[in-house]
Scaffold this motif. Structure first.
Motif, short mmCIF file in Angstrom:
data_model
loop_
_atom_site.label_atom_id
_atom_site.label_comp_id
_atom_site.label_asym_id
_atom_site.label_seq_id
_atom_site.Cartn_x
_atom_site.Cartn_y
_atom_site.Cartn_z
N ILE A 238 70.01 60.22 99.51
CA ILE A 238 70.68 61.51 99.30
C ILE A 238 72.18 61.29 99.11
O ILE A 238 72.81 61.88 98.22
CB ILE A 238 70.41 62.45 100.48
CG1 ILE A 238 68.95 62.92 100.45
CG2 ILE A 238 71.34 63.66 100.43
CD1 ILE A 238 68.55 63.73 101.66
N SER A 239 72.76 60.42 99.93
CA SER A 239 74.20 60.13 99.82
C SER A 239 74.53 59.55 98.45
O SER A 239 75.52 59.96 97.80
CB SER A 239 74.60 59.15 100.93
OG SER A 239 75.94 58.73 100.75
N ILE A 240 73.70 58.63 97.96
CA ILE A 240 73.95 57.99 96.67
C ILE A 240 73.82 59.01 95.53
O ILE A 240 74.68 59.08 94.65
CB ILE A 240 72.97 56.82 96.46
CG1 ILE A 240 73.33 55.65 97.39
CG2 ILE A 240 72.96 56.37 95.01
CD1 ILE A 240 72.30 54.54 97.41
N PHE A 241 72.77 59.80 95.56
CA PHE A 241 72.56 60.77 94.47
C PHE A 241 73.63 61.85 94.48
O PHE A 241 74.16 62.22 93.41
CB PHE A 241 71.16 61.38 94.57
CG PHE A 241 70.09 60.52 94.00
CD1 PHE A 241 69.84 60.50 92.64
CD2 PHE A 241 69.33 59.70 94.81
CE1 PHE A 241 68.86 59.68 92.09
CE2 PHE A 241 68.34 58.87 94.29
CZ PHE A 241 68.11 58.86 92.93
N GLU A 242 73.96 62.36 95.64
CA GLU A 242 74.98 63.41 95.69
C GLU A 242 76.32 62.90 95.20
O GLU A 242 77.06 63.60 94.50
CB GLU A 242 75.09 63.96 97.11
CG GLU A 242 73.90 64.78 97.53
CD GLU A 242 74.20 65.73 98.67
OE1 GLU A 242 73.85 66.92 98.54
OE2 GLU A 242 74.78 65.28 99.67
N SER A 243 76.65 61.68 95.56
CA SER A 243 77.92 61.09 95.10
C SER A 243 77.97 61.01 93.58
O SER A 243 78.97 61.40 92.95
CB SER A 243 78.10 59.70 95.72
OG SER A 243 79.26 59.08 95.22
N GLU A 244 76.88 60.53 92.97
CA GLU A 244 76.84 60.41 91.50
C GLU A 244 76.85 61.78 90.84
O GLU A 244 77.54 61.98 89.83
CB GLU A 244 75.61 59.62 91.07
CG GLU A 244 75.74 58.12 91.21
CD GLU A 244 76.77 57.52 90.25
OE1 GLU A 244 77.10 58.15 89.23
OE2 GLU A 244 77.23 56.41 90.53
N PHE A 245 76.08 62.72 91.36
CA PHE A 245 76.05 64.05 90.78
C PHE A 245 77.43 64.70 90.81
O PHE A 245 77.87 65.32 89.83
CB PHE A 245 75.05 64.95 91.51
CG PHE A 245 73.60 64.55 91.33
CD1 PHE A 245 73.19 63.78 90.26
CD2 PHE A 245 72.63 64.96 92.24
CE1 PHE A 245 71.86 63.41 90.09
CE2 PHE A 245 71.30 64.61 92.09
CZ PHE A 245 70.92 63.83 91.01
#
Length: 424
Positions: A323-330
């Motif tokens: 979740i942390s990785i995806f939210e950062s990229e989004f």
């Protein structure tokens, strides 16, 4: 061999050859080339956890040295398992499910997918009284593998869920009790945790559903492939129990043994007897490896501690990292997104409310970049209302290594950002 023509193909076969979500998903897994740029977010394969695989390797080695190896390799089981294995499973599962089970409540099938193909057809289609009964999915999205299992066409009904905002970029689906309709229904089926969203219906919601199904003597099928007692990925919700009127399904796949294809069904003796007939016709017998490994795991009581001390902590940590990785990229790339609260299971269910293409088109755009996801449109069988989430959402697994999660999140965010409308 010449291709089948319409005149030589059954209606069922014609429907099977059409675009199926589960076939597409599994074929994507089978076409993996090992290219270093491939990102495999599509399937439901459990993570490879060395501590877990070491335990299974020890089971395997002990079987290789056991005198029963000859029977394991050279003898058929009964269609739904030999009595001694079914008795063992009944005795072992009884305290975990708060029930007094016997072997007559137990059936082994070659995976819970195999089991559900039988269960759904037992309770739907044309009945002996001439009526036609359907399968109600009380909350969708629901497992991709159910959609094509009914022999009869148009066998599913679904109710549009309530969409409940739960925080910034967060939501979850709730049970829509207003539209719950059991007219012309033969059974109610759900997964807990729900695949694809990770939703875990509360026991209060299950009791509410069951209070309606019991009035009509309808079976409630609960798929617990990710649930208790193993791998027990149900977050903070209470565990499921067995009671009359329920059919429960358990799987060895999500503890880390998808290759042994063992599904365990707990139900009333009449359903178990019918499953035995189905299995004899469709499989001859359940495979041996899974039940022999089950005997070791159950006798040594390995799975509860494994689930509590290894599997749940591993997947909790992996989920938060993803979740942390995806939210950062989004957020870096200005992607509008919403993530369903992942209460359990292996997946993230992500909605892109401003997507200018369909999720199925997004799947192909990602695949062109060697990124494999699953389009969310497959997860709504039987839903006949106009619901934007059927076109806005995707499912992806977070059971991948950190570097693969990061690479895939970057590719996905780039593609969505490019195909994001200013308003919708």
């Amino acid at each position: 061999m010449a291709p089948m023509t319409d005149s030589l193909t059954s209606v069922w076969a014609t429907r099977l050859r059409q675009n199926q979500g589960i076939r597409s998903l599994m074929e994507d897994l089978g076409k993996v080339t090992g290219h270093p740029d491939e990102v495999l977010f599509g399937g439901g394969n459990p993570a490879h956890i060395p501590e877990v695989e070491e335990i299974f390797a020890e089971c395997f080695l002990s079987l290789a040295k056991d005198p029963s190896l000859a029977a394991l390799l050279g003898d058929y089981q009964a269609p739904i398992g030999n009595d001694r294995f079914r008795t063992l499973a009944a005795e072992y599962l009884s305290p975990h499910l708060d029930a007094k089970l016997t072997k007559d409540n137990i059936a082994f099938l070659n995976g819970s997918q195999n089991a559900y193909s039988y269960l759904l057809n037992i309770h739907s289609g044309k009945m002996t009284d001439g009526s036609f009964k359907k399968i109600l999915l009380p909350i969708v999205p629901e497992y991709i593998g159910y959609a094509d299992q009914s022999i009869e066409a148009n066998a599913f009904l679904a109710t549009q869920p309530e969409v409940i905002p739960t925080g910034n970029h967060r939501f979850r689906y709730g049970l829509n009790k207003t539209d719950f309709d059991l007219s012309d229904v033969g059974c109610v089926a759900l997964s807990r945790p729900t695949n694809p969203t990770g939703n875990v219906l509360s026991l209060t919601d299950l009791d509410w559903i069951e209070s309606r199904t019991k009035k009509k003597s309808l079976p409630l099928l609960i798929d617990s492939a990710y649930g208790n007692p193993f791998p027990n990925l149900i977050g903070s919700e209470d565990p499921i129990t067995y009671r009359d009127g329920r059919t429960l399904s358990f799987s060895f796949s999500k503890i880390g043994l998808p290759g042994v294809r063992l599904g365990i069904i707990v139900s009333n003796p009449d359903t178990i007897e019918t499953l035995s007939s189905y299995s004899a016709v469709g499989n001859l017998a359940v495979g041996n490896l899974g039940v022999y490994m089950m005997e070791i795991l159950f006798r040594q009581n390995i799975l509860p501690e494994l689930s509590k001390n290894v599997l749940r902590p591993f997947y909790d940590k992996k989920r938060e990292l993803a979740i942390s990785i995806f939210e950062s990229e989004f957020q870096k790339q200005g992607v509008e997104y919403e993530i369903h609260d992942p209460m359990g299971g292996f997946f993230l269910w992500i909605r892109f409310p401003n997507l200018s293409v369909s999720n199925h088109k997004l799947y192909h755009l990602c695949k062109d970049k060697r990124l494999f996801i699953v389009s969310g449109h497959y997860f709504f069988p039987g839903l006949n209302t106009d619901f934007s989430h059927t076109q806005d959402c995707i499912r992806l697994t977070y059971c991948r290594k950190e570097e693969e999660l990061a690479r895939g999140a970057h590719i996905l965010a780039e593609i969505v950002a490019t195909h994001q409308a200013k308003s919708k």
